[in-house]
Design a protein around this motif. Structure first.
Motif, short mmCIF file in Angstrom:
data_model
loop_
_atom_site.label_atom_id
_atom_site.label_comp_id
_atom_site.label_asym_id
_atom_site.label_seq_id
_atom_site.Cartn_x
_atom_site.Cartn_y
_atom_site.Cartn_z
N ALA A 291 -28.29 -55.82 -4.16
CA ALA A 291 -27.11 -54.96 -4.04
C ALA A 291 -26.07 -55.29 -5.11
CB ALA A 291 -26.50 -55.11 -2.65
N HIS A 292 -25.86 -56.57 -5.36
CA HIS A 292 -24.87 -56.96 -6.36
C HIS A 292 -25.32 -56.59 -7.78
CE1 HIS A 292 -23.06 -59.19 -3.05
NE2 HIS A 292 -21.99 -59.33 -3.80
N VAL A 293 -26.61 -56.77 -8.06
CA VAL A 293 -27.12 -56.42 -9.38
C VAL A 293 -27.03 -54.91 -9.62
CG1 VAL A 293 -29.21 -56.34 -10.82
CG2 VAL A 293 -28.64 -58.42 -9.57
N MET A 294 -27.41 -54.12 -8.61
CA MET A 294 -27.38 -52.66 -8.75
C MET A 294 -25.95 -52.12 -8.81
SD MET A 294 -30.43 -51.51 -9.09
CE MET A 294 -30.79 -53.02 -10.02
N ALA A 295 -25.00 -52.88 -8.29
CA ALA A 295 -23.59 -52.47 -8.35
C ALA A 295 -22.90 -53.04 -9.59
CB ALA A 295 -22.87 -52.93 -7.08
N ASP A 296 -23.71 -53.69 -10.47
CA ASP A 296 -23.19 -54.27 -11.71
C ASP A 296 -22.09 -55.30 -11.44
OD1 ASP A 296 -24.86 -52.75 -13.47
OD2 ASP A 296 -23.57 -51.02 -13.09
N LEU A 297 -22.33 -56.10 -10.39
CA LEU A 297 -21.40 -57.17 -10.03
C LEU A 297 -22.03 -58.52 -10.35
CD1 LEU A 297 -20.37 -55.78 -6.53
CD2 LEU A 297 -18.92 -55.81 -8.58
N LYS B 163 -21.15 -46.68 1.12
CA LYS B 163 -21.32 -47.46 -0.12
C LYS B 163 -22.78 -47.87 -0.27
CE LYS B 163 -18.23 -50.65 -1.17
NZ LYS B 163 -17.53 -51.97 -1.22
N LEU B 164 -23.40 -48.30 0.84
CA LEU B 164 -24.79 -48.71 0.79
C LEU B 164 -25.71 -47.54 0.44
CD1 LEU B 164 -27.17 -50.62 1.24
CD2 LEU B 164 -26.96 -50.20 3.70
N GLU B 165 -25.50 -46.39 1.09
CA GLU B 165 -26.36 -45.23 0.85
C GLU B 165 -26.20 -44.73 -0.58
OE1 GLU B 165 -28.76 -44.25 2.78
OE2 GLU B 165 -28.16 -45.85 4.15
N THR B 166 -24.98 -44.75 -1.10
CA THR B 166 -24.75 -44.33 -2.49
C THR B 166 -25.50 -45.25 -3.45
OG1 THR B 166 -22.56 -43.46 -1.93
CG2 THR B 166 -22.99 -43.92 -4.25
N LEU B 167 -25.44 -46.55 -3.18
CA LEU B 167 -26.12 -47.52 -4.03
C LEU B 167 -27.63 -47.31 -4.01
CD1 LEU B 167 -25.30 -51.25 -4.38
CD2 LEU B 167 -27.62 -50.62 -3.77
N LEU B 168 -28.19 -47.08 -2.82
CA LEU B 168 -29.64 -46.91 -2.70
C LEU B 168 -30.11 -45.58 -3.28
CD1 LEU B 168 -30.24 -48.38 0.88
CD2 LEU B 168 -30.78 -49.45 -1.32
N GLN B 169 -29.27 -44.56 -3.19
CA GLN B 169 -29.64 -43.26 -3.77
C GLN B 169 -29.83 -43.35 -5.27
OE1 GLN B 169 -26.70 -40.42 -2.47
NE2 GLN B 169 -27.41 -40.49 -0.34
#
Length: 313
Positions: free
Chosen positions: A83-89, A11-17
């Motif tokens: 992380a929360h902002v980039m995941a639209d949370l 999940k982390l790597e997908t978010l950072l990619q």
């Protein structure tokens, strides 16, 4: 046989990619390290890391503050927010529980960061003089002098290329910096001494294009630019050759040329705006931390000179 990455790591790597190209590699590397640390803590406590609850973050901050500097705590909190902002949370770091935890941490310990020692003109002269007339010696002398004249961070020095120099080598383009993520760049001017040192290095190394400051291995030129860690080691090794004290060598870093130049400019009477423009600073508060030692010293000297000028009686 390769182990399968955990769902949390995937999940982390997908978010950072998703963020590749929008943020620098250094920024993403820092977020990755801080978020992996937070992930491991959450796994140990049986909590979700994304999304996570404000109460979980507050407990994390309380524990981190026991052993970590306030700057580290802040970096990790910034990573969680990212992380929360980039995941639209929704962002849990704005919750009152988290803000109270940050206040507890700040009251528990000083939030003041340790500052690297400034490599001022006097110190620079000693170190340049200690550089031998060899390929790596000429490189190191030019590197230190360019760092001082341009007020560059080590990461900015690593980005410099031969093509960024003006034809007469009296100025150089700083293509990108921490405070310039979109690469608008800034022009920095070089002294005659620095231009001469650069000329010696470029001609001796036979450089025509590509990275301006490169590594050397068994006397052979590398194709890649020096890393920031290599620049830091060069600063410390050259200081040792120049006979600086152990405490001074320990205090020096890849930022020392930038700090020392800012301190010298302040003592020379250059106004804050001028120093900010020269070094690419966006915040007066950050600059104030850089020059405060020089500023305090200058104020004390003025006080002593004034008091000594008063006739006795």
């Amino acid at each position: 046989m390769h182990s399968t990455p955990s769902p949390a790591k995937l999940k982390l790597e997908t978010l950072l990619q998703r963020c590749e190209g929008a943020y620098s590699q250094n920024t993403l590397r820092g977020y990755r390290n801080d978020l992996r640390h937070f992930q491991k803590w959450c796994e140990k406590c049986g909590e979700e890391w994304l999304p996570t609850e404000p109460e979980t973050i507050a407990r994390f901050i309380d524990e981190e503050a026991e052993t970590k500097a306030m700057a580290t705590v802040k970096h990790r909190l910034d990573a969680i927010r990212f992380a929360h902002v980039m995941a639209d949370l929704s962002c849990p770091t704005e919750h009152s529980e988290v803000k109270l935890a940050v206040r507890r941490a700040r009251r528990k310990k000083s939030a003041r960061q340790k500052q690297a020692l400034g490599l001022t003109s006097e110190c620079l002269s000693k170190m340049v003089a200690a550089c031998p007339n060899t390929l790596d010696g000429r490189r190191n002398a030019a590197l230190l002098s360019v760092g001082y004249d341009t007020l560059c961070r080590s990461s900015e020095l690593a980005l410099l290329a031969v093509e960024h120099l003006s034809p007469c080598r009296s100025s150089i383009l700083i293509p990108r910096s921490k405070s310039d993520p979109y690469g608008e760049g800034r022009i920095a001017h070089l002294s005659e001494e620095t231009s001469a040192l650069l000329k010696d290095w470029i001609e001796l190394a036979g450089l025509e294009s590509g990275p301006l400051f490169r590594g050397l291995h068994t006397g052979k030129m590398a194709e890649k630019a020096l890393s920031t860690s290599s620049i830091r080691r060069i600063v410390k090794r050259t200081a040792e050759k120049a006979g600086l004290s152990g405490a001074e060598i320990y205090g020096l870093s890849g930022h020392s040329m930038r700090i020392g130049a800012a301190q010298d400019m302040m003592v020379a009477g250059i106004d804050t705006l001028g120093i900010m423009q020269a070094g690419g600073w966006k915040s007066k508060n950050v600059l104030a931390r850089y020059v405060e030692k020089a500023s305090t010293s200058k104020l004390h000297r003025r006080r002593w000179e004034f008091l000594n000028s008063i006739p006795p009686g």
